[in-house]
Scaffold this motif. Structure first.
Motif, PDB file in Angstrom:
ATOM      1  N   MET A   1       0.903  -1.109  -0.112  1.00 33.78           N
ATOM      2  CA  MET A   1      -0.024   0.008  -0.066  1.00 33.78           C
ATOM      3  C   MET A   1       0.919   1.268   0.044  1.00 33.78           C
ATOM      4  N   ASP A   2       0.845   2.274  -0.984  1.00 31.85           N
ATOM      5  CA  ASP A   2       1.435   3.210  -1.063  1.00 31.85           C
ATOM      6  C   ASP A   2       0.743   4.601   0.001  1.00 31.85           C
ATOM      7  N   VAL A   3       1.705   5.491   0.205  1.00 31.76           N
ATOM      8  CA  VAL A   3       1.277   6.429   1.144  1.00 31.76           C
ATOM      9  C   VAL A   3       0.078   7.188   0.919  1.00 31.76           C
ATOM     10  N   ALA A   4      -0.298   7.188  -0.177  1.00 31.95           N
ATOM     11  CA  ALA A   4      -1.475   8.107  -0.442  1.00 31.95           C
ATOM     12  C   ALA A   4      -2.977   7.131  -0.117  1.00 31.95           C
ATOM     13  N   ALA A   5      -2.623   5.846  -0.418  1.00 29.14           N
ATOM     14  CA  ALA A   5      -3.670   4.820  -0.046  1.00 29.14           C
ATOM     15  C   ALA A   5      -3.939   4.877   1.381  1.00 29.14           C
ATOM     16  N   LEU A   6      -2.439   4.769   2.066  1.00 27.51           N
ATOM     17  CA  LEU A   6      -2.584   4.725   3.551  1.00 27.51           C
ATOM     18  C   LEU A   6      -3.275   5.903   4.090  1.00 27.51           C
ATOM     19  N   ALA A   7      -2.782   7.007   3.666  1.00 31.11           N
ATOM     20  CA  ALA A   7      -3.368   8.275   4.144  1.00 31.11           C
ATOM     21  C   ALA A   7      -4.924   8.301   3.884  1.00 31.11           C
ATOM     22  N   GLY A   8      -5.429   7.990   2.731  1.00 28.87           N
ATOM     23  CA  GLY A   8      -6.864   7.758   2.524  1.00 28.87           C
ATOM     24  C   GLY A   8      -7.600   6.887   3.357  1.00 28.87           C
ATOM     25  N   SER A   9      -7.094   5.786   3.641  1.00 35.04           N
ATOM     26  CA  SER A   9      -7.707   4.645   4.690  1.00 35.04           C
ATOM     27  C   SER A   9      -7.661   5.175   6.204  1.00 35.04           C
ATOM     28  N   LEU A  10      -6.651   5.922   6.566  1.00 32.60           N
ATOM     29  CA  LEU A  10      -6.477   6.539   7.761  1.00 32.60           C
ATOM     30  C   LEU A  10      -7.623   7.757   7.908  1.00 32.60           C
ATOM     31  N   LYS A  11      -7.513   8.295   6.837  1.00 24.64           N
ATOM     32  CA  LYS A  11      -8.733   9.426   6.958  1.00 24.64           C
ATOM     33  C   LYS A  11     -10.038   8.798   6.797  1.00 24.64           C
ATOM     34  N   ALA A  12     -10.477   7.748   6.249  1.00 20.26           N
ATOM     35  CA  ALA A  12     -11.573   7.307   6.315  1.00 20.26           C
ATOM     36  C   ALA A  12     -12.004   6.720   7.522  1.00 20.26           C
ATOM     37  N   LEU A  13     -11.110   6.167   8.359  1.00 27.78           N
ATOM     38  CA  LEU A  13     -11.185   5.410   9.657  1.00 27.78           C
ATOM     39  C   LEU A  13     -11.623   6.572  10.728  1.00 27.78           C
ATOM     40  N   ALA A  14     -10.836   7.740  10.481  1.00 27.92           N
ATOM     41  CA  ALA A  14     -10.745   8.871  11.481  1.00 27.92           C
ATOM     42  C   ALA A  14     -12.348   9.458  11.299  1.00 27.92           C
ATOM     43  N   ALA A  15     -12.774   9.757  10.216  1.00 25.20           N
ATOM     44  CA  ALA A  15     -14.242  10.078   9.841  1.00 25.20           C
ATOM     45  C   ALA A  15     -15.331   9.279  10.517  1.00 25.20           C
ATOM     46  N   ASP A  16     -15.045   7.865  10.400  1.00 22.86           N
ATOM     47  CA  ASP A  16     -15.927   7.039  11.008  1.00 22.86           C
ATOM     48  C   ASP A  16     -15.829   6.756  12.763  1.00 22.86           C
ATOM     49  N   LEU A  17     -14.994   7.292  13.309  1.00 23.60           N
ATOM     50  CA  LEU A  17     -14.960   7.205  14.646  1.00 23.60           C
ATOM     51  C   LEU A  17     -16.504   7.492  15.414  1.00 23.60           C
ATOM     52  N   PRO A  18     -16.948   6.919  16.292  1.00 23.00           N
ATOM     53  CA  PRO A  18     -18.118   6.942  16.554  1.00 23.00           C
ATOM     54  C   PRO A  18     -18.615   8.144  17.674  1.00 23.00           C
ATOM     55  N   PHE A  19     -18.328   9.236  17.480  1.00 17.80           N
ATOM     56  CA  PHE A  19     -18.336  10.318  18.432  1.00 17.80           C
ATOM     57  C   PHE A  19     -19.941  10.570  18.645  1.00 17.80           C
ATOM     58  N   PRO A  20     -20.759  10.359  17.333  1.00 17.42           N
ATOM     59  CA  PRO A  20     -22.278  10.663  17.619  1.00 17.42           C
ATOM     60  C   PRO A  20     -22.736   9.483  18.412  1.00 17.42           C
ATOM     61  N   ALA A  21     -22.271   8.385  18.220  1.00 12.57           N
ATOM     62  CA  ALA A  21     -22.599   7.356  19.297  1.00 12.57           C
ATOM     63  C   ALA A  21     -22.608   7.645  20.707  1.00 12.57           C
ATOM     64  N   PHE A  22     -21.379   8.372  21.090  1.00  9.99           N
ATOM     65  CA  PHE A  22     -21.261   8.661  22.395  1.00  9.99           C
ATOM     66  C   PHE A  22     -22.144   9.889  22.863  1.00  9.99           C
ATOM     67  N   ASP A  23     -22.408  10.882  21.861  1.00  7.89           N
ATOM     68  CA  ASP A  23     -23.401  11.881  22.336  1.00  7.89           C
ATOM     69  C   ASP A  23     -24.763  11.112  22.707  1.00  7.89           C
ATOM     70  N   THR A  24     -25.412  10.261  21.822  1.00  2.00           N
ATOM     71  CA  THR A  24     -26.426   9.761  22.078  1.00  2.00           C
ATOM     72  C   THR A  24     -26.581   8.957  23.374  1.00  2.00           C
ATOM     73  N   ALA A  25     -25.533   8.285  23.463  1.00  5.28           N
ATOM     74  CA  ALA A  25     -25.432   7.432  24.860  1.00  5.28           C
ATOM     75  C   ALA A  25     -25.310   8.445  25.904  1.00  5.28           C
ATOM     76  N   ASP A  26     -24.786   9.707  25.909  1.00  7.11           N
ATOM     77  CA  ASP A  26     -24.799  10.560  26.944  1.00  7.11           C
ATOM     78  C   ASP A  26     -26.044  10.960  27.274  1.00  7.11           C
ATOM     79  N   ARG A  27     -27.071  11.423  26.099  1.00  5.18           N
ATOM     80  CA  ARG A  27     -28.130  11.950  26.284  1.00  5.18           C
ATOM     81  C   ARG A  27     -29.040  10.837  26.963  1.00  5.18           C
ATOM     82  N   HIS A  28     -28.942   9.343  26.678  1.00 12.93           N
ATOM     83  CA  HIS A  28     -29.865   8.404  27.378  1.00 12.93           C
ATOM     84  C   HIS A  28     -29.269   8.588  28.782  1.00 12.93           C
ATOM     85  N   PHE A  29     -28.101   8.546  28.972  1.00 16.50           N
ATOM     86  CA  PHE A  29     -27.715   8.572  30.453  1.00 16.50           C
ATOM     87  C   PHE A  29     -28.299   9.646  31.299  1.00 16.50           C
ATOM     88  N   GLU A  30     -28.213  10.940  30.670  1.00 17.23           N
ATOM     89  CA  GLU A  30     -28.707  12.172  31.350  1.00 17.23           C
ATOM     90  C   GLU A  30     -30.080  12.073  31.626  1.00 17.23           C
TER      91      GLU A  30
END
Length: 267
Positions: free
Chosen positions: A1-30
């Motif tokens: 895998m070249d650097v561009a492909a690696l960077a693209g893969s990492l960017k996609a993973l970062a964009a898919d981190l579940p921050f919204p799920a944490f917000d939803t869970a916190d609203r349920h807890f609250e």
């Protein structure tokens, strides 16, 4: 895998981190914390507020670690000269249909799920505002008839605000019935015997109540000790069916109690 492909893969993973799920869970807890705090003002039972607070603290810690992971990805991308630009383009969404709104948070859902689990049943709650005494009497009737479906439904529909008040109605009756059965006021040494006599009837309607949980409820009622554990739904579920089980125990006549006292060896 070249650097561009690696960077693209990492960017996609970062964009898919579940921050919204944490917000939803916190609203349920609250929402759940607000419901429990309201119920706790009208009940002496332990309703698990400190457990819920601990869960929110762990959620916050996990959110912090997730943010640190996201920053680490950005730092790595910068180090390899890829930057933290936008993730690979995704297919454009259909502009014809508006994005679906997130479902509303149901502050009672934790109660519904827990009651279903305890009673080994399934179903959604049909919320109903009923006075605690009426709910208690309805549950006693269902327990007396051995109607597990009705018992679960009534408890599930009542929700936590009313449900957590059930032990306050159940424990005085459990203590009184234990005294009638024994011919004297119960004490801690009576708990194992009473548990063994009641546990099968309790678990017939509340399979999730283990013998230990029934013993904790009896100890709380008969010795006026601390609350029966920190599971508010389980404590509420056990109360009425335990009263129904105690009703079925034979009552000791006064002369029987006197004879028992006379036969006790002197120490």
């Amino acid at each position: 895998m070249d650097v561009a492909a690696l960077a693209g893969s990492l960017k996609a993973l970062a964009a898919d981190l579940p921050f919204p799920a944490f917000d939803t869970a916190d609203r349920h807890f609250e929402a759940a914390q607000s419901e429990l705090a309201e119920a706790a003002r009208e009940s002496n039972a332990e309703v698990g507020l400190h457990k819920l607070g601990s869960a929110r603290e762990r959620l916050d810690a996990a959110r912090t670690r997730l943010a640190e992971a996201s920053e680490a990805v950005d730092d790595y991308l910068a180090a390899i000269g890829a930057g933290a630009g936008p993730a690979p383009a995704q297919a454009a969404p259909d502009r014809g249909a508006p994005a679906a709104a997130p479902p509303p948070v149901d502050p009672r859902q934790w109660w519904t799920d827990r009651v279903n689990e305890l009673c080994d049943r399934a179903g959604d709650a049909e919320p109903e505002k009923v006075p605690p005494t009426r709910l208690f009497n309805d549950l006693l009737k269902a327990a007396g008839e051995g109607n597990a479906d009705a018992y679960c439904k009534r408890l599930r529909d009542a929700g936590p605000e009313t449900g957590v008040k059930l032990p306050g109605l159940a424990w005085p009756l459990v203590r009184s019935l234990a005294a009638e059965h024994l011919g004297r006021n119960p004490n801690a040494s009576d708990v194992p015997v009473l548990r063994d006599k009641c546990v099968a009837k309790v678990r017939a309607l509340v399979p999730g109540a283990e013998p230990l949980h029934v013993a904790e409820a009896l100890a709380s009622a008969c010795t006026l000790g601390a609350g029966a554990g920190d599971d508010a739904a389980r404590t509420a579920a056990i109360g009425p069916v335990l009263v129904a089980a105690m009703h079925r125990l034979p009552r000791q006549r006064p002369q029987d109690a006197h004879e028992t006292t006379e036969r006790r060896p002197r120490t």
